[in-house]
Design an enzyme around this catalytic site. Sequence first.
Site, short mmCIF file in Angstrom:
data_model
loop_
_atom_site.label_atom_id
_atom_site.label_comp_id
_atom_site.label_asym_id
_atom_site.label_seq_id
_atom_site.Cartn_x
_atom_site.Cartn_y
_atom_site.Cartn_z
N TYR A 154 0.84 -1.22 0.00
CA TYR A 154 0.00 0.00 0.00
C TYR A 154 0.87 1.27 0.00
O TYR A 154 0.61 2.22 -0.74
CB TYR A 154 -0.90 -0.06 1.24
CG TYR A 154 -1.93 1.02 1.37
CD1 TYR A 154 -3.12 0.98 0.66
CD2 TYR A 154 -1.73 2.09 2.25
CE1 TYR A 154 -4.08 1.96 0.82
CE2 TYR A 154 -2.69 3.07 2.41
CZ TYR A 154 -3.87 3.02 1.70
OH TYR A 154 -4.81 4.00 1.86
N LYS A 158 0.98 4.19 -2.74
CA LYS A 158 0.60 5.57 -2.39
C LYS A 158 1.76 6.54 -2.56
O LYS A 158 1.56 7.72 -2.89
CB LYS A 158 0.05 5.61 -0.96
CG LYS A 158 -1.29 4.87 -0.80
CD LYS A 158 -2.37 5.46 -1.68
CE LYS A 158 -3.76 4.90 -1.38
NZ LYS A 158 -4.79 5.45 -2.28
P1 NAP Z 1 -13.29 2.10 1.36
O1 NAP Z 1 -14.38 2.56 2.24
O2 NAP Z 1 -12.74 0.72 1.52
O3 NAP Z 1 -13.73 2.34 -0.16
C1 NAP Z 1 -12.90 1.95 -1.22
C2 NAP Z 1 -13.53 2.40 -2.51
O4 NAP Z 1 -12.66 2.02 -3.59
C3 NAP Z 1 -14.88 1.76 -2.76
O5 NAP Z 1 -15.76 2.72 -3.27
C4 NAP Z 1 -14.57 0.69 -3.81
O6 NAP Z 1 -15.63 0.47 -4.71
C5 NAP Z 1 -13.44 1.35 -4.57
N1 NAP Z 1 -12.64 0.37 -5.31
C6 NAP Z 1 -11.82 -0.58 -4.82
N2 NAP Z 1 -11.27 -1.28 -5.82
C7 NAP Z 1 -11.75 -0.75 -6.97
C8 NAP Z 1 -11.55 -1.03 -8.35
N3 NAP Z 1 -10.72 -2.00 -8.76
N4 NAP Z 1 -12.20 -0.29 -9.27
C9 NAP Z 1 -13.03 0.71 -8.89
N5 NAP Z 1 -13.27 1.02 -7.59
C10 NAP Z 1 -12.63 0.30 -6.65
O7 NAP Z 1 -12.03 3.04 1.49
P2 NAP Z 1 -11.91 4.61 1.84
O8 NAP Z 1 -11.39 4.72 3.21
O9 NAP Z 1 -13.11 5.35 1.42
O10 NAP Z 1 -10.68 4.95 0.88
C11 NAP Z 1 -10.79 5.76 -0.27
C12 NAP Z 1 -9.38 6.15 -0.72
O11 NAP Z 1 -8.75 6.86 0.35
C13 NAP Z 1 -8.48 4.95 -1.02
O12 NAP Z 1 -7.64 5.26 -2.10
C14 NAP Z 1 -7.68 4.81 0.25
O13 NAP Z 1 -6.45 4.16 0.03
C15 NAP Z 1 -7.50 6.25 0.64
N6 NAP Z 1 -7.17 6.48 2.06
C16 NAP Z 1 -8.03 6.10 3.06
C17 NAP Z 1 -7.68 6.33 4.38
C18 NAP Z 1 -8.56 5.98 5.53
O14 NAP Z 1 -8.12 6.14 6.67
N7 NAP Z 1 -9.77 5.51 5.33
C19 NAP Z 1 -6.44 6.94 4.66
C20 NAP Z 1 -5.61 7.29 3.63
C21 NAP Z 1 -5.98 7.06 2.31
P3 NAP Z 1 -16.63 -0.81 -4.58
O15 NAP Z 1 -17.18 -0.80 -3.20
O16 NAP Z 1 -17.63 -0.53 -5.64
O17 NAP Z 1 -15.78 -2.01 -4.86
#
Ligand code: NAP
Length: 246
Positions: A154, A158
């Site tokens: 990851y 990133k």
């Molecule tokens: P999440 O709740 O797990 O949601 C992930 C999203 O990515 C879902 O909408 C999922 O869609 C989509 N996704 C995954 N694989 C995909 C693919 N192959 N094609 C299209 N869509 C795909 O995660 P989140 O926390 O909202 O994270 C969103 C972004 O923020 C990510 O890039 C994550 O790495 C980043 N981020 C999150 C955090 C945190 O603390 N939460 C911190 C730093 C960065 P489906 O449900 O339709 O599969």
Amino acid sequence: MLEGKAALVTGAGRGIGRAIALTLARYGADVAVNYSGSREQAEKTVEEIREMGRNAVAIQADVSKADDCERMFQEAAQQLGSVDILVNNAGITRDNLAVRMSEEEFDQVIQTNLKGSFLCMRLAGKRMMKKRYGRIVNISSITGVHGNAGQINYCAAKAGVIGMTKSLAKELAGRSITVNAVAPGYIDTEMTAVLPQKVKDAILAQIPQKRMGTPEDVAETVAFLASDKASYITGQTILVDGGMGI
Ligand code: NAP
């Protein structure tokens, strides 16, 4: 702030992506809501955007597949007229200690988080160059800046997103296209909900603001970078982390 603009947000059915799609719409943008598996949630997001009086469409596509991305951009442009704003938000985790990590766990995260962002940037870049306007915002992570035990795949993806952001920013700067990254800290979504309580407590202890971030905290920063208010900012990574990275 975003009236007359069309945005494509990947992974926008739930979590941070959903908040970004709703926030961009609230500022006036029409939005293509990409999803991979969460069809119902994506359709609900679209419904909410339409209730705001904006145009919206849900588009299924796996961002790690070039053909899916191509079709997604065609559908988005057809339905909304163009793609002025791209937000690369889709992301997954497959956590494990490096010595135990399988090649599959490594590859899956690179394919979705790094290659998926590249594929979408390539498609958006071509269209935006013709239009001589565009905004690309990539969702990286604080772990891409500082590293994190158990997330070598990851963190590589990133950190790579930050490198791609700087490179593309240089390539497209002359055409009024900005490319920036937002690096969230610890945000309250399904991605972090699965962490053991012990890990959650340890992370919270490292945050000067003593709280998790909300998806909306991230979405507001994305909306700013997507707007003309941020037209002289490019190639940057903004941490939205309650001070965790200080
Ligand atoms: P999440 O709740 O797990 O949601 C992930 C999203 O990515 C879902 O909408 C999922 O869609 C989509 N996704 C995954 N694989 C995909 C693919 N192959 N094609 C299209 N869509 C795909 O995660 P989140 O926390 O909202 O994270 C969103 C972004 O923020 C990510 O890039 C994550 O790495 C980043 N981020 C999150 C955090 C945190 O603390 N939460 C911190 C730093 C960065 P489906 O449900 O339709 O599969």
